[in-house]
Motif scaffolding. Sequence first.
Motif, PDB file in Angstrom:
ATOM      1  N   LYS A  67       0.839  -1.084  -0.068  1.00 61.95           N
ATOM      2  CA  LYS A  67       0.141  -0.040   0.004  1.00 61.95           C
ATOM      3  C   LYS A  67       0.892   0.973  -0.076  1.00 61.95           C
ATOM      4  O   LYS A  67       0.609   2.027  -0.681  1.00 61.95           O
ATOM      5  N   LYS A  68       2.063   1.311   0.657  1.00 60.67           N
ATOM      6  CA  LYS A  68       2.898   2.487   0.916  1.00 60.67           C
ATOM      7  C   LYS A  68       3.365   2.765  -0.660  1.00 60.67           C
ATOM      8  O   LYS A  68       3.326   4.167  -0.900  1.00 60.67           O
ATOM      9  N   LYS A  69       3.910   1.790  -1.203  1.00 61.82           N
ATOM     10  CA  LYS A  69       4.368   2.165  -2.660  1.00 61.82           C
ATOM     11  C   LYS A  69       3.211   2.591  -3.729  1.00 61.82           C
ATOM     12  O   LYS A  69       3.572   3.528  -4.429  1.00 61.82           O
ATOM     13  N   VAL A  70       2.253   2.105  -3.620  1.00 60.89           N
ATOM     14  CA  VAL A  70       1.039   2.356  -4.265  1.00 60.89           C
ATOM     15  C   VAL A  70       0.663   3.833  -3.955  1.00 60.89           C
ATOM     16  O   VAL A  70       0.350   4.875  -5.007  1.00 60.89           O
ATOM     17  N   LEU A  71       0.542   4.200  -2.691  1.00 66.66           N
ATOM     18  CA  LEU A  71       0.215   5.526  -2.227  1.00 66.66           C
ATOM     19  C   LEU A  71       1.319   6.603  -2.703  1.00 66.66           C
ATOM     20  O   LEU A  71       0.942   7.534  -3.404  1.00 66.66           O
ATOM     21  N   GLU A  72       2.634   6.177  -2.580  1.00 64.11           N
ATOM     22  CA  GLU A  72       3.656   7.079  -3.225  1.00 64.11           C
ATOM     23  C   GLU A  72       3.666   7.393  -4.640  1.00 64.11           C
ATOM     24  O   GLU A  72       3.832   8.411  -5.283  1.00 64.11           O
ATOM     25  N   ALA A  73       3.254   6.102  -5.542  1.00 62.22           N
ATOM     26  CA  ALA A  73       3.049   6.260  -6.900  1.00 62.22           C
ATOM     27  C   ALA A  73       1.924   7.070  -7.254  1.00 62.22           C
ATOM     28  O   ALA A  73       1.881   7.908  -8.173  1.00 62.22           O
ATOM     29  N   ASN A  74       0.808   7.015  -6.434  1.00 58.49           N
ATOM     30  CA  ASN A  74      -0.416   7.611  -6.853  1.00 58.49           C
ATOM     31  C   ASN A  74      -0.146   9.337  -6.718  1.00 58.49           C
ATOM     32  O   ASN A  74      -0.488  10.194  -7.245  1.00 58.49           O
ATOM     33  N   ILE A  75       0.537   9.832  -5.641  1.00 55.70           N
ATOM     34  CA  ILE A  75       0.760  11.099  -5.160  1.00 55.70           C
ATOM     35  C   ILE A  75       1.711  11.538  -6.224  1.00 55.70           C
ATOM     36  O   ILE A  75       1.552  12.554  -6.844  1.00 55.70           O
ATOM     37  N   LEU A  76       2.746  10.824  -6.631  1.00 58.55           N
ATOM     38  CA  LEU A  76       3.767  11.350  -7.743  1.00 58.55           C
ATOM     39  C   LEU A  76       2.852  11.384  -9.164  1.00 58.55           C
ATOM     40  O   LEU A  76       3.021  12.605  -9.821  1.00 58.55           O
ATOM     41  N   CYS A  77       2.110  10.538  -9.527  1.00 58.72           N
ATOM     42  CA  CYS A  77       1.352  10.509 -10.623  1.00 58.72           C
ATOM     43  C   CYS A  77       0.327  11.725 -10.863  1.00 58.72           C
ATOM     44  O   CYS A  77       0.209  12.425 -11.685  1.00 58.72           O
ATOM     45  N   SER A  78      -0.293  11.897  -9.523  1.00 55.58           N
ATOM     46  CA  SER A  78      -1.253  13.015  -9.556  1.00 55.58           C
ATOM     47  C   SER A  78      -0.790  14.294  -9.699  1.00 55.58           C
ATOM     48  O   SER A  78      -1.272  15.102 -10.488  1.00 55.58           O
ATOM     49  N   SER A  79       0.602  14.365  -9.126  1.00 56.00           N
ATOM     50  CA  SER A  79       1.285  15.585  -8.938  1.00 56.00           C
ATOM     51  C   SER A  79       1.656  15.888 -10.886  1.00 56.00           C
ATOM     52  O   SER A  79       1.558  17.177 -11.162  1.00 56.00           O
ATOM     53  N   LEU A  80       2.240  14.962 -11.482  1.00 58.10           N
ATOM     54  CA  LEU A  80       2.389  14.923 -12.826  1.00 58.10           C
ATOM     55  C   LEU A  80       1.078  15.464 -13.519  1.00 58.10           C
ATOM     56  O   LEU A  80       1.129  16.161 -14.465  1.00 58.10           O
ATOM     57  N   CYS A  81       0.194  15.009 -13.259  1.00 57.79           N
ATOM     58  CA  CYS A  81      -1.349  15.026 -13.929  1.00 57.79           C
ATOM     59  C   CYS A  81      -1.767  16.572 -13.812  1.00 57.79           C
ATOM     60  O   CYS A  81      -2.255  17.041 -14.635  1.00 57.79           O
ATOM     61  N   VAL A  82      -1.455  17.295 -12.672  1.00 55.82           N
ATOM     62  CA  VAL A  82      -1.700  18.498 -12.527  1.00 55.82           C
ATOM     63  C   VAL A  82      -1.186  19.691 -13.470  1.00 55.82           C
ATOM     64  O   VAL A  82      -1.479  20.557 -13.880  1.00 55.82           O
ATOM     65  N   CYS A  83       0.117  19.191 -13.746  1.00 58.12           N
ATOM     66  CA  CYS A  83       1.011  19.914 -14.647  1.00 58.12           C
ATOM     67  C   CYS A  83       0.321  19.747 -16.293  1.00 58.12           C
ATOM     68  O   CYS A  83       0.530  20.685 -17.072  1.00 58.12           O
ATOM     69  N   LEU A  84      -0.477  19.014 -16.489  1.00 60.45           N
ATOM     70  CA  LEU A  84      -1.548  18.838 -17.646  1.00 60.45           C
ATOM     71  C   LEU A  84      -2.261  20.047 -17.830  1.00 60.45           C
ATOM     72  O   LEU A  84      -2.660  20.376 -18.916  1.00 60.45           O
TER      73      LEU A  84
END
Length: 180
Positions: A67-84
């Motif tokens: 769960k921790k790795k998935v949480l970190e990945a989701n936070i990173l990916c959502s941050s990149l998506c905001v840049c869209l």
Amino acid sequence: MTSRRVVSFLYFFTFWAAACQGRFLAIFFRDLGLSNGEVGYLLAAGSATGLAATPIWAGVCDYLQGKKKVLEANILCSSLCVCLYLIPYAIPFLHSGTLLFTWTLLARCTYSFFFTPVFTILDTLSVQNLEDPKRNYGKCRLWGAVSWGLVNALFLGPLLDFVGRWTMVVGFLMESVVLY
């Protein structure tokens, strides 16, 4: 066991990110030049995407047992998506009518796919890893509510008036750096 301070910190900044993408998002979309109908559709599409994404990410967590790795990945990916949201300003032909709406819909749904499940994953990790979760969970989650109120009332609202709509994007990205 995870300390209550660490979990409270995570809730504080996760809700900070949600506040930066939440309450004033309709105004942000209107300022981009989208119609009221398009704004409503974008908000509904984001919610529907998040609703569908949460069980998918729960399954990924169960399958990977991480769960921790998935949480970190989701936070990173959502941050990149905001840049869209910024891309139509870098590529002028995207900043017109149907293309703008389509691009913003893609950005909104992609962001929601990654960010909405963060709350469920964080709640699960908190309950599983807090010492005496029956006693401590509510105290930790309270910091999310405090953050939401502070960001909306004291930070984001006045800054939007003073600086402009990009305050939301910058606030989300700053919070993401802290969380990651």
